[in-house]
Design a protein around this motif. Structure first.
Motif, PDB file in Angstrom:
ATOM      1  N   LEU A 251       0.813  -1.217   0.000  1.00 28.55           N
ATOM      2  CA  LEU A 251       0.000   0.000   0.000  1.00 28.55           C
ATOM      3  C   LEU A 251       0.844   1.264   0.000  1.00 28.55           C
ATOM      4  CD1 LEU A 251      -2.914  -1.032   2.380  1.00 28.55           C
ATOM      5  CD2 LEU A 251      -2.827  -1.041  -0.120  1.00 28.55           C
ATOM      6  N   VAL A 252       2.036   1.201   0.584  1.00 26.59           N
ATOM      7  CA  VAL A 252       2.901   2.384   0.614  1.00 26.59           C
ATOM      8  C   VAL A 252       3.199   2.842  -0.819  1.00 26.59           C
ATOM      9  CG1 VAL A 252       5.279   3.096   1.084  1.00 26.59           C
ATOM     10  CG2 VAL A 252       3.913   2.059   2.879  1.00 26.59           C
ATOM     11  N   HIS A 253       3.326   1.893  -1.758  1.00 27.07           N
ATOM     12  CA  HIS A 253       3.452   2.290  -3.160  1.00 27.07           C
ATOM     13  C   HIS A 253       2.076   2.402  -3.816  1.00 27.07           C
ATOM     14  CE1 HIS A 253       4.921   2.684  -7.250  1.00 27.07           C
ATOM     15  NE2 HIS A 253       4.171   1.676  -7.622  1.00 27.07           N
ATOM     16  N   GLY A 254       1.231   1.395  -3.576  1.00 21.73           N
ATOM     17  CA  GLY A 254      -0.030   1.275  -4.309  1.00 21.73           C
ATOM     18  C   GLY A 254      -0.973   2.457  -4.142  1.00 21.73           C
ATOM     19  N   VAL A 255      -1.136   2.938  -2.916  1.00 19.80           N
ATOM     20  CA  VAL A 255      -2.133   3.984  -2.670  1.00 19.80           C
ATOM     21  C   VAL A 255      -1.761   5.282  -3.390  1.00 19.80           C
ATOM     22  CG1 VAL A 255      -3.077   5.476  -0.853  1.00 19.80           C
ATOM     23  CG2 VAL A 255      -3.040   3.003  -0.546  1.00 19.80           C
ATOM     24  N   SER A 256      -0.472   5.542  -3.549  1.00 19.59           N
ATOM     25  CA  SER A 256      -0.068   6.732  -4.289  1.00 19.59           C
ATOM     26  C   SER A 256      -0.078   6.445  -5.793  1.00 19.59           C
ATOM     27  CB  SER A 256       1.335   7.157  -3.840  1.00 19.59           C
ATOM     28  OG  SER A 256       1.797   8.195  -4.633  1.00 19.59           O
ATOM     29  N   SER A 257       0.375   5.229  -6.143  1.00 15.25           N
ATOM     30  CA  SER A 257       0.480   4.841  -7.549  1.00 15.25           C
ATOM     31  C   SER A 257      -0.880   4.828  -8.245  1.00 15.25           C
ATOM     32  CB  SER A 257       1.126   3.459  -7.616  1.00 15.25           C
ATOM     33  OG  SER A 257       1.171   2.971  -8.920  1.00 15.25           O
TER      34      SER A 257
ATOM     35  N   ALA B  95      -0.071   7.697   1.451  1.00 13.38           N
ATOM     36  CA  ALA B  95       0.106   6.260   1.229  1.00 13.38           C
ATOM     37  C   ALA B  95       0.922   5.641   2.350  1.00 13.38           C
ATOM     38  CB  ALA B  95       0.785   6.015  -0.118  1.00 13.38           C
ATOM     39  N   ARG B  96       1.976   6.347   2.781  1.00 14.72           N
ATOM     40  CA  ARG B  96       2.812   5.817   3.855  1.00 14.72           C
ATOM     41  C   ARG B  96       1.993   5.724   5.151  1.00 14.72           C
ATOM     42  NH1 ARG B  96       7.402   9.575   3.840  1.00 14.72           N
ATOM     43  NH2 ARG B  96       7.016   9.557   1.599  1.00 14.72           N
ATOM     44  N   PHE B  97       1.230   6.766   5.418  1.00 14.38           N
ATOM     45  CA  PHE B  97       0.396   6.786   6.623  1.00 14.38           C
ATOM     46  C   PHE B  97      -0.630   5.651   6.572  1.00 14.38           C
ATOM     47  CE2 PHE B  97      -3.402   8.138   8.908  1.00 14.38           C
ATOM     48  CZ  PHE B  97      -2.864   8.429  10.149  1.00 14.38           C
ATOM     49  N   TYR B  98      -1.284   5.520   5.429  1.00 13.31           N
ATOM     50  CA  TYR B  98      -2.320   4.508   5.264  1.00 13.31           C
ATOM     51  C   TYR B  98      -1.736   3.107   5.455  1.00 13.31           C
ATOM     52  CZ  TYR B  98      -6.771   2.796   3.446  1.00 13.31           C
ATOM     53  OH  TYR B  98      -7.992   2.211   3.316  1.00 13.31           O
ATOM     54  N   GLY B  99      -0.597   2.863   4.804  1.00 18.40           N
ATOM     55  CA  GLY B  99       0.041   1.550   4.904  1.00 18.40           C
ATOM     56  C   GLY B  99       0.366   1.190   6.347  1.00 18.40           C
ATOM     57  N   TRP B 100       0.962   2.145   7.050  1.00 16.65           N
ATOM     58  CA  TRP B 100       1.344   1.857   8.444  1.00 16.65           C
ATOM     59  C   TRP B 100       0.122   1.714   9.340  1.00 16.65           C
ATOM     60  CZ3 TRP B 100       5.677   0.053  10.378  1.00 16.65           C
ATOM     61  CH2 TRP B 100       6.823   0.151   9.591  1.00 16.65           C
ATOM     62  N   ALA B 101      -0.914   2.541   9.098  1.00 13.86           N
ATOM     63  CA  ALA B 101      -2.130   2.440   9.901  1.00 13.86           C
ATOM     64  C   ALA B 101      -2.735   1.050   9.735  1.00 13.86           C
ATOM     65  CB  ALA B 101      -3.127   3.519   9.486  1.00 13.86           C
ATOM     66  N   VAL B 102      -2.781   0.564   8.486  1.00 11.81           N
ATOM     67  CA  VAL B 102      -3.342  -0.762   8.222  1.00 11.81           C
ATOM     68  C   VAL B 102      -2.496  -1.839   8.897  1.00 11.81           C
ATOM     69  CG1 VAL B 102      -3.628  -2.458   6.374  1.00 11.81           C
ATOM     70  CG2 VAL B 102      -4.577  -0.164   6.108  1.00 11.81           C
TER      71      VAL B 102
ATOM     72  N   TRP C   7       1.022  17.235  -6.005  1.00 11.48           N
ATOM     73  CA  TRP C   7       0.325  16.224  -5.219  1.00 11.48           C
ATOM     74  C   TRP C   7       1.163  14.988  -4.938  1.00 11.48           C
ATOM     75  CZ3 TRP C   7      -3.886  16.104  -2.270  1.00 11.48           C
ATOM     76  CH2 TRP C   7      -4.691  17.245  -2.300  1.00 11.48           C
ATOM     77  N   LEU C   8       2.210  14.773  -5.711  1.00 12.16           N
ATOM     78  CA  LEU C   8       3.031  13.570  -5.529  1.00 12.16           C
ATOM     79  C   LEU C   8       3.528  13.413  -4.090  1.00 12.16           C
ATOM     80  CD1 LEU C   8       4.527  11.098  -6.714  1.00 12.16           C
ATOM     81  CD2 LEU C   8       6.368  12.641  -7.349  1.00 12.16           C
ATOM     82  N   PRO C   9       4.200  14.435  -3.514  1.00 14.25           N
ATOM     83  CA  PRO C   9       4.668  14.250  -2.132  1.00 14.25           C
ATOM     84  C   PRO C   9       3.526  14.064  -1.135  1.00 14.25           C
ATOM     85  CG  PRO C   9       5.160  16.479  -2.925  1.00 14.25           C
ATOM     86  CD  PRO C   9       4.631  15.709  -4.085  1.00 14.25           C
ATOM     87  N   ARG C  10       2.412  14.754  -1.355  1.00 15.13           N
ATOM     88  CA  ARG C  10       1.272  14.618  -0.431  1.00 15.13           C
ATOM     89  C   ARG C  10       0.709  13.204  -0.501  1.00 15.13           C
ATOM     90  NH1 ARG C  10      -1.873  20.032  -2.446  1.00 15.13           N
ATOM     91  NH2 ARG C  10      -0.178  21.481  -2.022  1.00 15.13           N
ATOM     92  N   LEU C  11       0.527  12.708  -1.747  1.00 13.50           N
ATOM     93  CA  LEU C  11      -0.040  11.367  -1.897  1.00 13.50           C
ATOM     94  C   LEU C  11       0.919  10.312  -1.351  1.00 13.50           C
ATOM     95  CD1 LEU C  11      -1.688  11.778  -5.393  1.00 13.50           C
ATOM     96  CD2 LEU C  11      -2.861  11.363  -3.239  1.00 13.50           C
ATOM     97  N   ASN C  12       2.228  10.536  -1.541  1.00 17.98           N
ATOM     98  CA  ASN C  12       3.199   9.593  -0.988  1.00 17.98           C
ATOM     99  C   ASN C  12       3.092   9.560   0.532  1.00 17.98           C
ATOM    100  OD1 ASN C  12       4.145   8.842  -3.451  1.00 17.98           O
ATOM    101  ND2 ASN C  12       5.991  10.082  -3.370  1.00 17.98           N
TER     102      ASN C  12
END
Ligand code: HEM
Ligand code: FES
Lengths: 265, 253
Positions: free
Chosen positions: A198-204, A224-231, A216-221
């Motif tokens: 997800l760290v790659h996928g959610v931004s990709s 994605a990092r936050f989402y991945g770790w939260a999950v 938006w690239l840095p924001r989405l990255n």
């Protein structure tokens, strides 16, 4: 018309399918995690939640949702396979020396994390959905306390037509499942890989859908990092809590009243 | 400087090819990478061996002919620098340098370090043009174009078609090249008229040439000597998807 069919034969169209099915799975995973975390609120809460999942919607609708999710996984994997094969064909001979300049580890290992996730999804469905893993059926006394417990609301059994409504003791099934160290380890590993995916996928997926730019690239990255770790933390904390003894079996299903009445009998 | 060169030699497209090692002495730190290879060629000819074949033309970073994978990075270690603009001062005395051609099935080796980039030509031929008759050149301010739009088109037009994006991509995808060529025209009023047809045609040709799909890892952007950004690929994804949707309801001709 002919060209629209060609959409799903094009590399971009296939990637769009991966992004859309990926989005469905991303949202499902968050809901699933929030649902699971209710285990910390007590057996009666998670058991009632599971009861609702099975009884609020009519059975066909429930199956519809299940099949839709499976379809999403199927399409996601199928497109991943087609695109991977096309990539392999496009570079039959590799480099003697190859240096990575900026690609992240997560981005380069999507296929690895994906394949292990697929294996995990099979195991997970066999383990907790169909309960058909040998020795882990969670349906007899040896494995678990009686698995038919009362549906409990505010500490009291819910009654219907003068009889207690019973439900499957999901709480104890999860605890029993994770008391097995190997099983827990696999769940923690798989959710770790899900985090990586997800760290790659959610931004990709935003890039694939054309919804990303340099601002938006840095924001989405970051998202994605936050989402991945939260999950990862949200899922992994349950097996960890079981292994450390924070979560224990509750054969009553949280029904305090029942203990008193059975004691007086 | 003294250098130890490990260079890919391949007689013809059918030859299997192999690495050969050469020692080269007295290389000036101020010479460019290609000048260093010129020296090697002179040395080879003097020894009665066959000179090394490599592509080059302008040697000033604008034509896109030079195309070498140097120590595992297309165009070598410097950012936004073509091989011809790379200088030997970025290497260490006594260093072993590995030089390989681009590696991708659609861009086969013709000889040594020269690859066939005609798939790029075919992608451009399929849609990288404007059919409207424009007559002789009009005044630059005859068609008002917002500065930001002109800048985006100019950034895309900076692509020199060298193929480093394909070479660096783990999937050998030509998305950055195609995206630059498509964005360059789709953004301008003159090119917008044929936007959908162009996008469909160029992506179809790109796929047909056998390039891999994009996985958004961004190695292309990192090695691009002209700094073409992934934004161009996002726009291509957007333009292609919307062209397909429009085409579904009313065929784009
Ligand atoms: C079932 C096994 C799975 C496999 C084999 C798999 C494989 C892949 C692959 C190969 C990619 C493409 C990577 C790329 O292009 O860079 C990808 C992307 C993605 N995956 Fe998965 N995946 C799986 C499960 C999941 C799950 C469970 C989720 C979500 C919870 C998910 C979410 C995503 C997302 C959001 C993307 C990004 C799509 C895009 O780049 O446009 N995947 N997956
Ligand atoms: S030779 Fe023209 S760009 Fe390098």
């Amino acid at each position: 018309m002919v060209l629209f069919c060609s959409f799903f034969n094009s590399t971009i169209g296939r990637k769009v399918l991966m992004a859309v099915t990926g989005l469905v799975l991303v949202l499902f995973v968050m809901g699933h995690m929030l649902g699971n975390l209710q285990i910390f609120l007590g057996a009666e809460v998670i058991n009632a939640y599971a009861y609702k999942l099975h009884h609020v919607l009519p059975t066909p609708a429930l199956w519809g949702i299940r099949l839709f999710l499976l379809l999403c996984v199927g399409v996601h994997v199928w497109m991943a396979v087609l695109l991977t094969l096309a990539s392999r064909r496009a570079r039959p001979a590799g480099y003697a020396v190859k240096r990575v300049v900026q690609a992240t580890y997560a981005a380069r290992t999507m296929r690895m994390s994906g394949i292990i996730l697929l294996a995990f999804i099979f195991f997970h469905l066999a383990h907790f959905t169909t309960r058909s893993v040998p020795g882990m059926e969670y349906n007899d006394e040896r494995v678990l306390s009686p698995n038919e417990v009362s549906l409990v609301k505010h500490g009291q059994a819910v009654m219907k037509d003068g009889e207690k409504v019973t439900t499957f003791n999901v709480h104890d099934m999860m605890v029993a499942g994770f008391e097995n160290g190997l099983v827990s380890a696999f769940y923690i590993l798989a959710t770790g890989l899900l985090c990586l995916h997800l760290v790659h996928g959610v931004s990709s997926m935003f890039q694939t859908l054309g919804l990303r730019n340099a601002t938006w690239l840095p924001r989405l990255n970051y998202i994605a990092r936050f989402y991945g770790w939260a999950v990862f933390l949200g899922f992994a904390i349950i097996p960890i809590a079981v292994l450390t003894g924070v979560l224990e079996k509750d054969p009553t299903g949280g029904e305090t009243q029942a203990i008193e009445t059975s004691a007086t009998h | 400087m003294k250098l130890n060169l490990r260079i890919w030699r391949q007689k013809s497209p059918l030859d299997k090819g192999r690495f050969e090692e050469y020692a080269l002495d007295n290389v000036s730190e101020d010479s460019s990478f290609l000048e260093m290879l010129d020296l090697l060629c002179e040395q080879l000819v003097a020894e009665g061996k066959e000179a090394l074949a490599f592509d080059h033309d302008c040697r000033e970073g604008i034509c896109g002919m030079c195309a070498l994978t140097i120590n595992g990075i297309p165009h070598g270690p410097e950012k936004q620098t073509t091989t011809c603009q790379l200088h030997m001062r970025h290497f260490k005395d006594g260093e072993t340098i590995t030089v390989e051609p681009w590696r991708a099935k659609p861009l086969p080796v013709i000889k040594d370090l020269v690859v066939d980039r005609s798939p790029f030509d075919r992608i451009i031929q399929s849609g990288g043009f404007i059919s409207a008759r424009t007559g002789s050149a009009v005044d630059a301010n005859a068609v008002p174009i917002p500065k930001q739009t002109a800048d985006t088109a100019m950034d895309a037009a900076a692509c020199i078609g060298c193929g480093a994006c394909v070479a660096a991509c783990p999937n050998a995808s030509a998305m950055l090249f195609t995206a630059a060529k498509v964005s360059h025209m789709n953004n301008l009023p003159q090119g917008e008229v044929e936007k959908d047809r162009r996008t469909l045609a160029m992506v179809t040709t790109m796929d047909g040439e056998g390039f891999g799909g994009c996985t958004n890892v961004g190695e292309c952007e990192a090695v691009c000597p002209k700094g073409i950004s992934l934004d161009m690929i996002a726009q291509l994804n957007r333009d292609y998807t919307s062209a397909q949707v429009k085409n579904f309801f009313e065929p784009v001709s």
